[in-house]
Design an enzyme around this catalytic site. Structure first.
Site, short mmCIF file in Angstrom:
data_model
loop_
_atom_site.label_atom_id
_atom_site.label_comp_id
_atom_site.label_asym_id
_atom_site.label_seq_id
_atom_site.Cartn_x
_atom_site.Cartn_y
_atom_site.Cartn_z
N ASP A 53 39.83 38.20 37.14
CA ASP A 53 40.01 39.57 37.63
C ASP A 53 38.63 40.07 37.99
O ASP A 53 37.81 40.35 37.12
CB ASP A 53 40.65 40.44 36.55
CG ASP A 53 40.83 41.89 36.98
OD1 ASP A 53 40.35 42.26 38.07
OD2 ASP A 53 41.43 42.66 36.20
N VAL A 54 38.33 40.17 39.29
CA VAL A 54 36.97 40.51 39.70
C VAL A 54 36.56 41.92 39.30
O VAL A 54 35.37 42.24 39.31
CB VAL A 54 36.77 40.32 41.23
CG1 VAL A 54 36.97 38.87 41.62
CG2 VAL A 54 37.68 41.24 42.03
N ASN A 80 35.69 38.01 48.81
CA ASN A 80 36.88 38.21 49.63
C ASN A 80 38.00 38.99 48.94
O ASN A 80 38.82 39.60 49.61
CB ASN A 80 37.42 36.82 50.04
CG ASN A 80 38.81 36.88 50.62
OD1 ASN A 80 39.02 37.37 51.73
ND2 ASN A 80 39.77 36.37 49.87
N TYR A 148 41.46 52.15 50.91
CA TYR A 148 41.02 50.89 51.52
C TYR A 148 39.87 51.14 52.49
O TYR A 148 38.84 50.44 52.45
CB TYR A 148 42.20 50.25 52.25
CG TYR A 148 41.91 48.89 52.83
CD1 TYR A 148 41.93 47.75 52.03
CD2 TYR A 148 41.64 48.73 54.19
CE1 TYR A 148 41.68 46.50 52.56
CE2 TYR A 148 41.39 47.48 54.74
CZ TYR A 148 41.42 46.37 53.92
OH TYR A 148 41.17 45.12 54.45
N LYS A 152 35.96 49.77 52.31
CA LYS A 152 35.45 48.87 53.33
C LYS A 152 34.22 49.45 54.04
O LYS A 152 33.32 48.71 54.45
CB LYS A 152 36.55 48.50 54.33
CG LYS A 152 37.65 47.64 53.72
CD LYS A 152 37.07 46.37 53.07
CE LYS A 152 38.15 45.45 52.54
NZ LYS A 152 37.60 44.21 51.95
#
Length: 243
Positions: A53-54, A80, A148, A152
């Site tokens: 789990d990053v 990613n 999101y 980004k």
């Protein structure tokens, strides 16, 4: 090392790197999906699967420890792993959903980049490369995508800071901004997705393998050269002129 390697772009990139002779660590939340990616790489590939789990600092530390134990060094991180979150109007987005997207897309990317930076700075020969998965949304938003899109846009700042801070240590960092690769996350593109004018429209997609070839090119460059930003997108998608 490829995060989010259990599906989509992460899987495509991991398989392309493995086919090109890289030793690849596959990281992602779902152990079964990682095992499926490893199986697709074939018996001749050198792969390591590490369920991760990053967004969890302890998981990320364990991931990099496992990679160094197996391979001895970290030459490449493809940052990613990401999630879109529910496509709902801004006023209906819960704080929990906002936080979930930020934790994976931004905090997770930072944690992995920080761990890679430390490893690349200390190893001998020194240096390495970090490639961040940005998005078309690092430039222009879609409706109902505030979490999101914000993460980004932040990814671009992360990329620039890593590039600057990595210069003294032979650490290169670039970003690939991807538009409409055919993955589970973009399934809605092919059935109709909300446009800026309020209409629903089907959008063209491209094969994730096209993205993977671009990442491979970026990864294969000598550390004296760097693709700082690359945009790879379905040719006819509504990006130029979007909004």
């Amino acid at each position: 090392m490829v995060t989010g390697a259990g599906s989509g772009i992460g899987r495509a990139v991991a398989l392309t790197l493995a086919a090109a002779g890289w030793s690849v660590a596959l990281a992602g939340r779902r152990a079964q999906a990682l095992d499926e990616t490893a199986a697709l790489a074939g018996d001749g590939a050198t792969v390591l699967t590490v369920p991760t789990d990053v967004s969890d600092a302890h998981d990320v530390a364990a991931l990099f420890s496992s990679v160094r134990d197996r391979f001895g060094r970290v030459d490449l991180l493809f940052n990613n792993a990401g999630t879109f979150g529910p496509p709902v109007p801004l006023e209906d987005l819960s704080y929990e959903d906002w936080r979930s997207v930020v934790d994976v897309n931004l905090n997770g990317a930072f944690l992995c980049a920080q761990a890679a930076f430390r490893a690349m700075k200390e190893q001998s020969p020194r240096g390495g490369r970090i490639i961040n998965n940005g998005s078309i949304s690092a430039h222009v938003p879609r409706p109902h995508s505030i979490a999101y899109t914000a993460t980004k846009h932040a990814m671009t700042g992360l990329t620039k800071s890593l590039s600057l801070d990595g210069r003294p240590y032979d650490i290169a960092c670039g970003q690939i901004d991807i538009g409409n690769a055919a993955t589970e996350m973009t399934g809605r593109m092919q059935t109709g997705i909300l446009q800026a004018n309020g209409e629903l429209a089907v959008e063209p997609v491209m094969d994730a393998a096209d993205v993977a070839r671009t990442v491979l090119h970026m990864a294969a460059l000598p550390l004296a050269a760097n693709v700082q930003f690359a945009t790879v997108m379905a040719t006819a998608m509504p990006f130029i002129g979007r909004g």
